[in-house]
Design an enzyme around this catalytic site. Structure first.
Site, PDB file in Angstrom:
ATOM      1  CG  ASN A 112      -1.966   1.082   1.178  1.00 44.73           C
ATOM      2  OD1 ASN A 112      -1.910   1.970   0.331  1.00 44.73           O
ATOM      3  ND2 ASN A 112      -2.920   1.023   2.094  1.00 44.73           N
ATOM      4  CG  ASN A 115      -4.921   4.819  -3.815  1.00 46.67           C
ATOM      5  OD1 ASN A 115      -4.774   3.959  -2.955  1.00 46.67           O
ATOM      6  ND2 ASN A 115      -4.076   4.964  -4.831  1.00 46.67           N
ATOM      7  CG  ASP A 116      -6.140   2.344   1.464  1.00 49.24           C
ATOM      8  OD1 ASP A 116      -5.315   2.348   0.529  1.00 49.24           O
ATOM      9  OD2 ASP A 116      -5.817   2.182   2.651  1.00 49.24           O
ATOM     10  N   GLY A 152      -5.917  -2.442   0.041  1.00 48.92           N
ATOM     11  CA  GLY A 152      -5.239  -1.168  -0.164  1.00 48.92           C
ATOM     12  C   GLY A 152      -3.962  -1.206  -0.962  1.00 48.92           C
ATOM     13  CG  ASP A 194      -1.363   1.815  -3.715  1.00 45.32           C
ATOM     14  OD1 ASP A 194      -0.156   1.500  -3.701  1.00 45.32           O
ATOM     15  OD2 ASP A 194      -1.869   2.613  -2.897  1.00 45.32           O
ATOM     16  CG  ASP A 216      -8.887 -14.723 -16.735  1.00 40.17           C
ATOM     17  OD1 ASP A 216      -8.279 -15.387 -15.877  1.00 40.17           O
ATOM     18  OD2 ASP A 216     -10.124 -14.618 -16.773  1.00 40.17           O
ATOM     19  CD  GLU A 232      -6.519 -19.207 -16.415  1.00 40.14           C
ATOM     20  OE1 GLU A 232      -6.488 -19.638 -15.253  1.00 40.14           O
ATOM     21  OE2 GLU A 232      -7.330 -18.337 -16.800  1.00 40.14           O
TER      22      GLU A 232
END
Length: 614
Positions: free
Chosen positions: A134, A139-140, A159, A161, A326, A355
């Protein structure tokens, strides 16, 4: 003065009109001199389809598509020979100008099309950004997103980032990382569990709880400055239910509908099973991964163009060094091949790892570019790299199989490599002991450092591109049976107030330093070894649960020995003469000790030796 006031009022009216009519333009800008000169621009706004569009600068409009939703217009223009410039779209109602929209073509970075991507010379590090560090507690939480930060919730936003990643690039560099794969950083506005990022709600915008688009650019530049390529986790198969376009679909068939939600059967084998029932194949490709992730219909040309251009936009905008895609094999296979080819046509050296979570080498090899297996069905995915899930499967059990048996222990590992001939490019395969969806290696093996060393030493020296999951290098564990949150724990030291700071040698425990030191030493050495990056492999059938293999390239030979026994073993060397040749000793890359090769090599229980032959 009165005249100026009227002009000001008119300016306000025009500004208001534009704001009221156009809410979004995507892509927000583009570049000149692209390989594919055709650009499809989506304009979104209330009843925008009622207007007729034209464009300035002698630019040709190739196509205009209006869907059943009047809030969308898709306009395709030809940018061939159009220099970097600003131009204007004009929207008219009954030949009367209603509003205008500026657009920009930018200059590309030098050699953008020929950018170097990740390959077998790299080590890729996988981070879940919310759980890494964090760097900006401010910006949490965000007023723009539903879920707020709460580190006390295992499945909540903790949190981590972009700033936290930037702050610890030195740590990654020390570890030997040369490619950085983050799970998706684009906005995911799910009300719960949004930290994983795979239910994206805006694919042109970084999630504000991670930072801004500009922060992502800073990360890319800072990583590149340290010799680390930035790899984006791209999702073509689905978006989140909170995506703004899902809430106002351009067309009914923008997503797969049954109508509405239909659950995938996860049976990817139906993609190539010639005897598969049509309904089973449909539910594999078209079914939703989960109810909160509507399945995108890539066979709709508008959808496919949108996804293709969004992917290229991020590559060009953020100077990316690769993709990981993905759930690649859940997509419409014809459409995803077009998507992949469009990107690699634009960037010939760009690597994309798909994947393909299957447990049979032939089935995985089907999905790699130029596969002879795929060619049987006239199929070519154009996908450069697939993930080696069968090796992962073997590594998850083999080191607990202490006794030599016909099909267990190191034979299990060896047998995986005997099928390498199925892959058209065996060097372009992603190897790993775990990732963010699998059991944690250190949990499965009860934090046995010896077994960790064998596994890491192996993926560092066999063919392919090794990938490390964050925290493995300090012994992080986690029980998948307790849920995904347990295998995605916070990296110690990433939050203010953490008592254990594993980002520094002084902050790590003695046990953590043993894991880290071995991992860093192996992967720093790997950077220097062309033999393990691109060399020929010679495997010797394991005897007494000891596996020996060689990697050779002109002027360099590496010998790897893995003793999977719980007891010391003596390995006679005369069997390996075809590779040892005139070499008389090997230097252990970990201890730097010289080990003679003339007669025999003694190995400690559960150990690995990586020898540079001299």
């Amino acid at each position: 003065m009165k005249f100026l006031s009227k002009i000001y009022v008119l300016f306000l009216c025009v500004t208001f009109s534009v704001a009221a009519q156009i809410d979004k333009v995507e892509p927000p800008f583009w570049w000149s001199n692209m390989h594919n000169p055709e650009l499809q621009i989506m304009f979104y706004g209330k009843n925008i389809a009622r207007y007729e569009a034209s464009v300035s600068n002698n630019i040709t409009i190739k196509n205009v598509v209006k869907t059943e939703n009047p809030n969308y217009i898709f306009i395709t223009i030809d940018t061939k020979d159009i220099p970097a410039s600003d131009f204007v779209f004009t929207f008219k109602d009954k030949n009367k100008v209603a509003f205008k929209q500026p657009y920009t073509l930018k200059n590309r970075n030098a050699n953008s099309a020929q950018r170097k991507s990740y390959d077998a010379s790299d080590m890729m590090y996988l981070i879940m950004p919310d759980r890494f560090a964090n760097g900006n507690p401010d910006n949490d939480s965000s007023k723009w997103t539903l879920e707020k930060g709460n580190r006390n919730l295992p499945n909540g936003r903790h949190g981590g980032d972009i700033e936290g990643i930037i702050n610890h690039l030195d740590y990654l560099q020390e570890l030997g990382v040369t490619a950085l794969w983050n799970t998706p950083l684009s906005e995911d506005n799910d009300p719960q569990g949004s930290y994983h990022g795979y239910a994206q709600s805006d694919v042109y915008k970084i999630d504000p709880r991670y930072g801004t688009n500009e922060d992502y650019l800073r990360l890319s530049a800072a990583a590149k400055n340290k010799g680390i390529k930035l790899v984006m986790d791209y999702v073509t198969n689905h978006w989140g239910a909170e995506h703004w376009m899902i809430k106002d679909l351009p067309s009914y068939d923008w997503i797969h509908q049954f109508p509405g939600y239909g659950q995938t059967n996860y049976r990817m084998t139906t993609q190539f099973d010639t005897n598969a029932a049509a309904i089973d194949a449909k539910y594999c490709m078209d079914g939703w991964f989960v109810k909160s992730m509507p399945d995108l219909n890539q066979s709709n040309p508008l959808v496919l163009n949108y996804l293709t251009q969004n992917a290229i936009w991020w590559i060009e905008y953020a100077d990316l060094g690769g993709f990981r895609v993905d759930t690649y094999s859940y997509n419409d296979k014809t459409a995803i091949a077009k998507w992949t080819k469009a990107i690699t046509d634009e960037y010939p050296n760009f690597n994309i790892a798909g994947e393909v979570w299957m447990h049979d080498q032939a089935q995985m090899a089907y999905w790699q570019k130029d596969s002879k297996i795929g060619a049987i069905q006239n199929y070519n995915s154009h996908l450069p790299t697939v993930m080696d899930f069968t090796l992962h499967d073997a590594l998850g059990v083999a080191f607990n199989e202490n006794d030599a048996q016909w099909d267990k222990g190191m034979i299990r590992i060896y047998e995986n490599f005997t099928n390498d001939f199925l892959y058209p490019n065996i060097n372009s395969i992603l190897t790993f002991i775990e990732n963010h969806d699998t059991a944690r290696f250190n949990h499965s093996y009860k934090n046995d450092l010896s077994k960790y060393k064998m596994a890491i030493g192996l993926i560092a020296t066999v063919r392919g591109i090794p990938q490390l999951y964050y925290g493995s290098e300090i012994g992080m564990a986690g029980d998948k049976d307790k849920g995904d949150a347990d295998i995605r724990q916070d990296f110690p030291g990433g939050w203010k107030g953490d008592t254990n700071n594993a980002f520094t040698k002084a902050g790590r425990t003695a046990a953590q330093n043993k894991y880290f030191d071995f991992t860093a030493k192996v992967f720093q050495w790997r950077k220097t070894s062309k033999a393990v990056q691109y060399g020929k492999t010679t495997n010797y059938i394991p005897e007494n649960n000891v596996f020996v293999y060689f990697r050779t390239i002109e002027g360099e030979t590496v010998m790897v020995l893995i003793n999977n026994n719980a007891t010391q073993q003596t390995v006679a060397t005369d069997r390996f003469k075809e590779n040892i040749g005139s070499f008389t000793k090997g230097e252990d890359v970990i201890s730097k000790q010289a080990i003679g090769l003339q007669k025999e090599i003694k190995m400690e229980p559960k150990s690995i030796l990586i020898l540079e032959l001299q």
